[in-house]
Write a protein that holds these residues in place. Structure first.
Motif, short mmCIF file in Angstrom:
data_model
loop_
_atom_site.label_atom_id
_atom_site.label_comp_id
_atom_site.label_asym_id
_atom_site.label_seq_id
_atom_site.Cartn_x
_atom_site.Cartn_y
_atom_site.Cartn_z
N PRO A 125 -1.40 -13.39 7.90
CA PRO A 125 -0.56 -13.15 6.80
C PRO A 125 -0.73 -11.41 6.59
CG PRO A 125 -2.14 -13.96 5.58
CD PRO A 125 -2.75 -14.15 6.86
N THR A 126 -2.43 -10.80 7.15
CA THR A 126 -2.34 -9.63 7.60
C THR A 126 -1.44 -8.63 8.57
OG1 THR A 126 -4.13 -10.18 8.06
CG2 THR A 126 -4.38 -9.55 5.64
N MET B 131 0.67 -4.78 9.02
CA MET B 131 0.14 -3.50 9.31
C MET B 131 1.66 -2.22 9.90
SD MET B 131 -2.61 -4.28 9.25
CE MET B 131 -3.82 -2.28 9.89
N ARG C 104 2.76 -1.12 6.55
CA ARG C 104 1.55 0.54 6.89
C ARG C 104 1.56 1.76 6.95
NH1 ARG C 104 -3.66 -3.76 5.34
NH2 ARG C 104 -3.42 -4.88 3.11
N LEU D 290 4.26 3.70 5.71
CA LEU D 290 4.29 4.36 4.04
C LEU D 290 3.35 5.50 4.80
CD1 LEU D 290 3.57 1.00 2.84
CD2 LEU D 290 5.26 2.23 2.20
N LEU E 82 5.90 5.37 -1.84
CA LEU E 82 5.63 4.48 -1.75
C LEU E 82 6.04 4.20 -3.59
CD1 LEU E 82 4.58 2.08 -0.85
CD2 LEU E 82 2.44 2.17 -1.29
N SER E 83 6.79 3.22 -3.51
CA SER E 83 7.36 3.35 -5.30
C SER E 83 6.33 2.13 -5.42
CB SER E 83 8.66 2.84 -5.51
OG SER E 83 9.04 1.94 -5.22
N LEU E 84 5.87 1.74 -6.83
CA LEU E 84 4.90 1.46 -7.96
C LEU E 84 5.42 -0.42 -7.81
CD1 LEU E 84 2.51 0.66 -9.57
CD2 LEU E 84 3.60 0.56 -11.36
N LEU F 62 4.56 -0.89 -3.33
CA LEU F 62 2.99 -1.18 -3.71
C LEU F 62 3.01 -2.95 -4.66
CD1 LEU F 62 0.81 1.45 -5.67
CD2 LEU F 62 0.94 0.36 -3.36
N LEU G 121 3.71 -5.04 -1.92
CA LEU G 121 2.58 -4.65 -0.70
C LEU G 121 1.31 -6.21 -0.98
CD1 LEU G 121 1.96 -3.46 1.93
CD2 LEU G 121 0.59 -1.63 0.73
#
Lengths: 137, 192
Positions: B2-3, B7, B10, B13, B19-21, B24, B27
């Protein structure tokens, strides 16, 4: 850009750095499982796993020989929980590592609760399982 | 993995996007394994599944003592101890079954004694010492298994139950090890 926006961006950057650090820690764990010690793993397996598992016969849990690389929930004649049977997982070393970190976290609804919190011990157990080869036909 | 699909996200970003809360959190959410997604389980239902493995363990233990009792390998006083221990395991099974029912689960049924005989390798038993060794191994395993069940359980009554079961199994271990004239372990932390 206001002060709050700025610090939020900073927070996001820091969070991203952490996310990356986490990613590389995960990669290290995967590497660690590649260098696990099968002999140490055998002793850990005896102590932690053989209450429920055996290599060649189904007991409380399914037989283990050949588990590395096998589809989850695939041993004939073992009565799996619906959750594990339908998980769609394959027991790669990375997935075994996640499983042994906390089975119900990886597969909610599983019947196996025991976890191995120490990463090096998980690596050793996985090395031992890998060394047990394929299931007899 | 799943990672891996994460990528590129990320990288983007890091490339300067804010990046809003909420972002996050999203994510963090994507990082949960695919198999766990959308499968919420109540704590009670999860606990019942875990206790079902313990019931299966007790079924096997009860069968093991039955197989031992019928083996003809045990001297009468040893047989008496085995029957006493089997009684404890019957009680454990009943407590666990009641617990699973209270949690709304369905307790697992026992298999046949013939199946358990294969599972525990009963065919290789030749002497009373073999039987005692097997019993010791199963009881030690059960102690460790119960200790391993404490952390994942959510229900405090059930945590207490499995801790008490672990203590009973540790008692059995001590008696069996003594019968086999094993040395008292030098180091503590003997289980878990």
């Amino acid at each position: 850009m206001s002060w709050t926006q700025l610090s939020l961006t900073k927070a996001a950057m820091i969070a991203c750095l952490f996310a990356f650090a986490g990613g590389s820690a995960q990669a290290q764990t995967a590497t660690a499982s590649a260098v696990g010690d099968a002999a140490r793993g055998a002793a850990l397996y005896e102590r932690r796993c053989t209450s429920c598992h055996a290599l060649d016969v189904n007991r409380i849990g399914p037989l283990h020989r050949g588990v590395v690389g096998r589809r989850a929930g695939a041993v004939p004649g073992f009565n799996y929980s619906p959750a594990l049977a339908r998980s769609g997982l394959v027991w790669t070393e990375a997935n075994l590592n996640r499983w042994l970190s906390g089975p119900p976290r990886l597969v909610p609804g599983t019947r196996m609760g025991l976890s191995v919190p120490v990463p090096a011990e998980r690596a050793d157990i996985i090395a031992y399982l890998r060394a047990q080869g394929a299931a007899p036909r | 993995m799943p990672t891996s699909p994460l990528m590129p996200q990320r990288r983007k970003l890091l490339g300067g996007a804010m990046l809003s809360l909420g972002g996050l959190l999203a994510l963090a959410n994507t990082a949960t394994p695919a198999s766990a997604q959308g499968r919420r389980m109540s704590h009670a239902a999860q606990d019942a599944e875990l206790l079902n493995a313990a019931i299966a363990l007790e079924h096997e233990g009860i069968a093991a003592y039955q197989i031992a009792a019928e083996s003809g390998l045990l001297a009468p006083p040893v047989l008496q101890v085995g029957i006493r221990f089997q009684g404890h395991h019957n009680q454990h099974r009943d407590e666990l079954i009641a617990g699973v029912r209270r949690l709304g689960g369905t307790p697992v049924a026992a298999q046949t004694n013939a199946e358990y005989a294969t599972a525990i390798g009963a065919a290789s038993l030749r002497t009373q010492a073999d039987v005692l060794q097997l019993a010791l191994r199963l009881e030690r395993g059960a102690t460790n298994a119960y200790l391993g069940l404490v952390p994942p359980l959510h229900n405090a009554d059930m945590e207490n139950l499995v801790a008490r079961l672990a203590a009973d199994e540790a008692y059995h271990v001590a008696v069996l090890a003594n019968a086999l004239q094993q040395e008292i372990p030098v180091a503590g932390m003997m289980f878990g």
